[in-house]
Design an enzyme around this catalytic site. Structure first.
Site, PDB file in Angstrom:
ATOM      1  N   GLU A  99     -10.221  -0.317  -5.167  1.00  0.00           N
ATOM      2  CA  GLU A  99      -9.244  -1.178  -4.516  1.00  0.00           C
ATOM      3  C   GLU A  99      -9.866  -2.497  -4.110  1.00  0.00           C
ATOM      4  O   GLU A  99     -10.964  -2.526  -3.554  1.00  0.00           O
ATOM      5  CB  GLU A  99      -8.664  -0.482  -3.278  1.00  0.00           C
ATOM      6  CG  GLU A  99      -7.805   0.739  -3.593  1.00  0.00           C
ATOM      7  CD  GLU A  99      -6.964   1.163  -2.411  1.00  0.00           C
ATOM      8  OE1 GLU A  99      -6.276   0.288  -1.832  1.00  0.00           O
ATOM      9  OE2 GLU A  99      -7.006   2.344  -2.062  1.00  0.00           O
ATOM     10  N   HIS A 111      -2.321  -4.598 -10.317  1.00  0.00           N
ATOM     11  CA  HIS A 111      -3.091  -3.456 -10.804  1.00  0.00           C
ATOM     12  C   HIS A 111      -3.488  -3.631 -12.261  1.00  0.00           C
ATOM     13  O   HIS A 111      -2.664  -4.035 -13.092  1.00  0.00           O
ATOM     14  CB  HIS A 111      -2.280  -2.161 -10.682  1.00  0.00           C
ATOM     15  CG  HIS A 111      -2.135  -1.676  -9.283  1.00  0.00           C
ATOM     16  ND1 HIS A 111      -3.028  -0.821  -8.687  1.00  0.00           N
ATOM     17  CD2 HIS A 111      -1.195  -1.974  -8.344  1.00  0.00           C
ATOM     18  CE1 HIS A 111      -2.645  -0.598  -7.444  1.00  0.00           C
ATOM     19  NE2 HIS A 111      -1.537  -1.283  -7.208  1.00  0.00           N
ATOM     20  N   CYS A 136       0.861  -1.183   0.000  1.00  0.00           N
ATOM     21  CA  CYS A 136       0.000   0.000   0.000  1.00  0.00           C
ATOM     22  C   CYS A 136       0.892   1.227   0.000  1.00  0.00           C
ATOM     23  O   CYS A 136       1.627   1.469   0.965  1.00  0.00           O
ATOM     24  CB  CYS A 136      -0.912   0.005   1.222  1.00  0.00           C
ATOM     25  SG  CYS A 136      -1.907   1.505   1.387  1.00  0.00           S
ATOM     26  N   CYS A 165      -4.956   6.087  -3.729  1.00  0.00           N
ATOM     27  CA  CYS A 165      -4.244   4.807  -3.753  1.00  0.00           C
ATOM     28  C   CYS A 165      -2.848   5.071  -4.291  1.00  0.00           C
ATOM     29  O   CYS A 165      -2.682   5.400  -5.471  1.00  0.00           O
ATOM     30  CB  CYS A 165      -4.986   3.790  -4.623  1.00  0.00           C
ATOM     31  SG  CYS A 165      -4.137   2.199  -4.771  1.00  0.00           S
ATOM     32  N   GLY A 202      -1.704   2.537  -6.790  1.00  0.00           N
ATOM     33  CA  GLY A 202      -2.510   2.764  -7.987  1.00  0.00           C
ATOM     34  C   GLY A 202      -1.991   3.921  -8.810  1.00  0.00           C
ATOM     35  O   GLY A 202      -1.985   3.880 -10.049  1.00  0.00           O
TER      36      GLY A 202
END
Length: 290
Positions: free
Chosen positions: A224, A170, A85, A233, A236
């Site tokens: 997510e 992703h 994260c 994110c 992301g």
């Protein structure tokens, strides 16, 4: 705090509440007494009515080797443990460098997604999120071979996307390639969950919806896995820039605007790490009765 289930959990749990670009975290320092929550306990802590409320639970543990300052594990709000994260890593770096071990401007943190380098400047934290990995088997994505774009069927339509691992999986949908307009009207809540759980992604996937505004500016929303759409994110943002820069559409430094604020991603290209920076802060410290 050396418990492994909700039924054996301590009566009182002390935590730090951190926020990074609108992405919020409950952080537990478990370096001296191990703490491994079960999914039910994670869901309770993440609940915004009955618990503390957060997108992810972050648990700090002792360093596994002398080259890292500490280790950390991540649980999404649905109780599932995940590898990485970005905004959480930035928040942990800020908490570590300003409060838990002040005075160190550069250090490394160990996670399931790999070792993360961190640096503090003027009260802000930046983290190196590792080298973007486009190999399908390591994302993981079921595909015959690596490609710039893949296709799958989701929510009744054919969807074209880029895919990359930032230590976690992703899928990046570039809106103008799909005939969509601005990111504000992107079908995040329909395509997001459909792609997240698509069988082509055996460990599920985070889904980014990217609008390219110019070569140094991208607008992004992210669905997510295990959380739904979040305010920001970090991985992301890195994934979107990696997919776009690999296609020659953005420069090496990109401002990424998410609903929770602006992140900055710097990536020189394949084989180099992506650096992530942006706002982060400690909201409060507290305890919850379990």
């Amino acid at each position: 705090m050396s418990q492994t289930s909700a039924s054996a959990a301590p009566r009182t749990l002390t935590f730090h509440k951190m926020v990074g670009a609108g992405n919020d975290f409950v952080v537990v320092d478990a370096r001296t007494e191990p703490f491994t929550p079960d999914p039910a306990l994670v869901r309770r802590l993440a609940d915004r009515r009955e618990g503390v409320g957060c997108d992810q639970l972050l648990v700090i543990g002792p360093a596994p080797d002398p080259d890292t300052a500490f280790s950390y594990r991540i649980w999404n709000a649905d109780g599932g443990e995940v590898e990485q994260c970005g905004n959480g890593a930035r928040c942990l770096a800020l908490l570590w460098g300003t409060e838990l071990s002040p005075g160190r401007a550069e250090f490394r943190m160990h996670s399931a997604g790999g070792v993360v380098a961190a640096r503090l400047r003027d009260g802000h934290a930046a983290v190196a999120m590792g080298v973007p990995d486009f190999e399908p088997g390591r994302i993981p994505l079921r595909a015959a071979a690596a490609a710039a774009r893949y296709e799958l069927e989701a929510a009744g339509r054919s969807v074209r996307f880029g895919a990359v691992s930032m230590g976690n999986p992703h899928a990046v949908l570039v809106l103008d390639e799909l005939g969509f307009g601005a990111v504000a009207t992107a079908p995040v809540t329909t395509l997001g969950p459909a792609i997240e759980s698509h069988p082509d992604f055996p460990r599920r996937v985070n889904v980014g919806f990217a609008e390219v505004r110019d070569r140094s500016h991208v607008a992004l929303r992210v669905w997510e896995r295990g959380c739904g759409e979040t305010q920001a994110c970090g991985t992301g943002a890195c994934a979107a820039v990696a997919v776009l820069r690999d296609a020659g559409r953005v420069d090496s430094r990109v401002n990424v605007d998410l609903p929770g604020g602006r992140l900055v991603v710097e990536w020189q290209g394949r084989g180099t790490p992506a650096w992530l920076s942006g706002p982060s802060r400690k909201a409060f410290e507290g305890s919850i009765e379990l």
